[in-house]
Motif scaffolding. Sequence first.
Motif, PDB file in Angstrom:
ATOM      1  N   TYR A   1       0.815  -1.213   0.000  1.00 30.04           N
ATOM      2  CA  TYR A   1       0.000   0.000   0.000  1.00 30.04           C
ATOM      3  C   TYR A   1       0.841   1.252   0.000  1.00 30.04           C
ATOM      4  O   TYR A   1       0.317   2.354   0.029  1.00 30.04           O
ATOM      5  CB  TYR A   1      -0.969   0.015   1.186  1.00 30.04           C
ATOM      6  CG  TYR A   1      -0.299  -0.110   2.531  1.00 30.04           C
ATOM      7  CD1 TYR A   1       0.221   0.996   3.180  1.00 30.04           C
ATOM      8  CD2 TYR A   1      -0.197  -1.348   3.142  1.00 30.04           C
ATOM      9  CE1 TYR A   1       0.812   0.865   4.399  1.00 30.04           C
ATOM     10  CE2 TYR A   1       0.408  -1.492   4.358  1.00 30.04           C
ATOM     11  CZ  TYR A   1       0.914  -0.376   5.004  1.00 30.04           C
ATOM     12  OH  TYR A   1       1.518  -0.494   6.225  1.00 30.04           O
ATOM     13  N   LEU A   2       2.152   1.083  -0.022  1.00 28.96           N
ATOM     14  CA  LEU A   2       3.068   2.210  -0.090  1.00 28.96           C
ATOM     15  C   LEU A   2       3.781   2.198  -1.420  1.00 28.96           C
ATOM     16  O   LEU A   2       3.878   1.161  -2.091  1.00 28.96           O
ATOM     17  CB  LEU A   2       4.074   2.149   1.061  1.00 28.96           C
ATOM     18  CG  LEU A   2       3.510   2.279   2.479  1.00 28.96           C
ATOM     19  CD1 LEU A   2       4.630   2.135   3.498  1.00 28.96           C
ATOM     20  CD2 LEU A   2       2.794   3.602   2.655  1.00 28.96           C
TER      21      LEU A   2
ATOM     22  N   ASN B   1      -1.407   7.140   0.292  1.00 34.37           N
ATOM     23  CA  ASN B   1      -1.295   6.371   1.532  1.00 34.37           C
ATOM     24  C   ASN B   1      -0.032   6.733   2.288  1.00 34.37           C
ATOM     25  O   ASN B   1      -0.044   6.860   3.513  1.00 34.37           O
ATOM     26  CB  ASN B   1      -1.318   4.876   1.215  1.00 34.37           C
ATOM     27  CG  ASN B   1      -2.675   4.418   0.695  1.00 34.37           C
ATOM     28  OD1 ASN B   1      -3.687   5.087   0.928  1.00 34.37           O
ATOM     29  ND2 ASN B   1      -2.711   3.278  -0.008  1.00 34.37           N
ATOM     30  N   GLU B   2       1.068   6.846   1.481  1.00 37.00           N
ATOM     31  CA  GLU B   2       2.340   7.209   2.137  1.00 37.00           C
ATOM     32  C   GLU B   2       2.240   8.586   2.773  1.00 37.00           C
ATOM     33  O   GLU B   2       2.694   8.795   3.898  1.00 37.00           O
ATOM     34  CB  GLU B   2       3.465   7.165   1.119  1.00 37.00           C
ATOM     35  CG  GLU B   2       4.825   7.479   1.735  1.00 37.00           C
ATOM     36  CD  GLU B   2       5.924   7.483   0.686  1.00 37.00           C
ATOM     37  OE1 GLU B   2       7.098   7.424   1.091  1.00 37.00           O
ATOM     38  OE2 GLU B   2       5.607   7.569  -0.513  1.00 37.00           O
TER      39      GLU B   2
ATOM     40  N   LEU C   1      -0.034   8.236   5.721  1.00 38.66           N
ATOM     41  CA  LEU C   1       0.596   7.482   6.809  1.00 38.66           C
ATOM     42  C   LEU C   1       1.870   8.128   7.328  1.00 38.66           C
ATOM     43  O   LEU C   1       2.358   7.766   8.396  1.00 38.66           O
ATOM     44  CB  LEU C   1       0.904   6.057   6.344  1.00 38.66           C
ATOM     45  CG  LEU C   1      -0.312   5.169   6.081  1.00 38.66           C
ATOM     46  CD1 LEU C   1       0.130   3.829   5.504  1.00 38.66           C
ATOM     47  CD2 LEU C   1      -1.109   4.956   7.348  1.00 38.66           C
ATOM     48  N   THR C   2       2.420   9.046   6.544  1.00 37.46           N
ATOM     49  CA  THR C   2       3.636   9.720   7.024  1.00 37.46           C
ATOM     50  C   THR C   2       3.261  10.649   8.184  1.00 37.46           C
ATOM     51  O   THR C   2       2.421  11.548   8.006  1.00 37.46           O
ATOM     52  CB  THR C   2       4.281  10.533   5.900  1.00 37.46           C
ATOM     53  OG1 THR C   2       4.635   9.628   4.846  1.00 37.46           O
ATOM     54  CG2 THR C   2       5.531  11.248   6.412  1.00 37.46           C
TER      55      THR C   2
END
Length: 508
Positions: free
Chosen positions: A65-66, A123-124, A127-128
């Motif tokens: 997902y990344l 996503n990255e 999520l980051t």
Amino acid sequence: MASGEPNLQDCPYICPSERGKHPGSQQYGVAGGGSHENPYERPYVPGQVQPPVHKVYPAGSPPTYLPQPTESTSGDFLGMSGVGPWAAGHLDWTPQAGITGVRPVVDKYSITRYSTGEWRRNNEAVLTPRATDKAIAMEKQFKKEIADTFDQIQNAQNDSNNNLKKRVKDLSSWQKKVEAAEHAITEEINILDEYRARLKAACRILMLPEAIAKECLELRTSRYEPDLVRDDAEQELVNEVAIVGEIRRVFTETLAKAENQMLKNKAAKAAIESDWSDKMLTLKVDKKNLRMSPESSLILAHPGVARWPENGTTKEYWEHYCSESIRNCDDVRHESENLRGDLMTAITKGAQDLKTQGDRTNMALVDSIVATQQCCDHLEKNLKENLQKTADVENLIDYLNESLRKVDASTKLSETRLHGRNYERPNVENCRDEAQYALIAEHKLIKEKAEALRGQARQAEAVRSELMKYRGELEKEIACKRKSLSINEDRCARARAHMPTPEDFAAL
């Protein structure tokens, strides 16, 4: 961008120059290797659909997902062309193609705008931890700063506690010194008060020798005229009265000095007690502050106290004031001690001088009594002799009178004989014969002897009168001497037996 240069972000299925190719397509492959061929580039042939094949990513790749290291900048290509059995529309080229990639196809089942790569990058991005890192960094920084703050506060509190401990130690030391000075001045006040009471008692005792000396002088005024003289005893009594007056003057002046010194001592005691009270209160406050901590239940907020008070002093002045307070108290105490020495010297020396003068007066009185007694004895002896002589003269006078009576009888005899011979013999018989001459001579002799005896009688009477007068003088003198002896030896001696001694002054 130049027209001849290919854009790496362009879709290989859209750009005519690189159609059918993708920069990252060589990185994708099946398990057996080889390039990927889009089956939707050619017309559909039944039975051409292959079974699913899992994609294989390099070792150490991030989760699916990344974003993957094998992805292109535009993301994964779609396995569907712009035309085909499932194509429901056409592709739109937009200016955001360089940022978001090629707009995916739109069919009747879904509207997709982003590619897989964009989804992974989103996503990255999601999520980051942006704010989380900031929060973590901020938390770490703030916790460090808070820890440093509390360390600094603790160090400051420790420094304040150390300074408070040092201050309490200094205050305790000065408080002990001030307390010792206060005890010393209090003891000195009590001792000086005792000495002052002794001096007052000594002044009262002085009334006794003065009264005795004045009484002796007044008693000696009762002496009779011949003994009313200013002899040595009289002079010593006068000197004794004068010495008592001088001693009283010294005692009075010393008592005034003692009263003044007592006021100074009490003022010094009040000052040192005030200093001691201030130090005790300050010591109590500092000990209370030293026992306090942030967890104490007695702490309160006092805004505006972080400032120097208006009546605040410097530490140098405080030390100077403490030392000067103790020094002033000690100076007053030493002055009081010196005054006590002078006071006792005045009492001791005054008592000794009074005793010495009393001994001189007693000796003079003894000498006067001895001389008066000797004179009285001699007078009594003379009186006895006078009485004896007076008796002898009276006997002599009696003998002379008896002799005169006998001479008178002889005179009468002689005169009777001459009268008979002169007037009884007649005529020629009345002659001057030897008998007549003898009778006349006898009468003359008798007359002469009678006159002589009368003269002797007169002399004896005169001597007797003188003896009687002398007797009176002797008796008067003896009475005078006995009066003087009674005054000096009896009444004055009894009075002077109560004269105070130096031991009486020392026992006060």
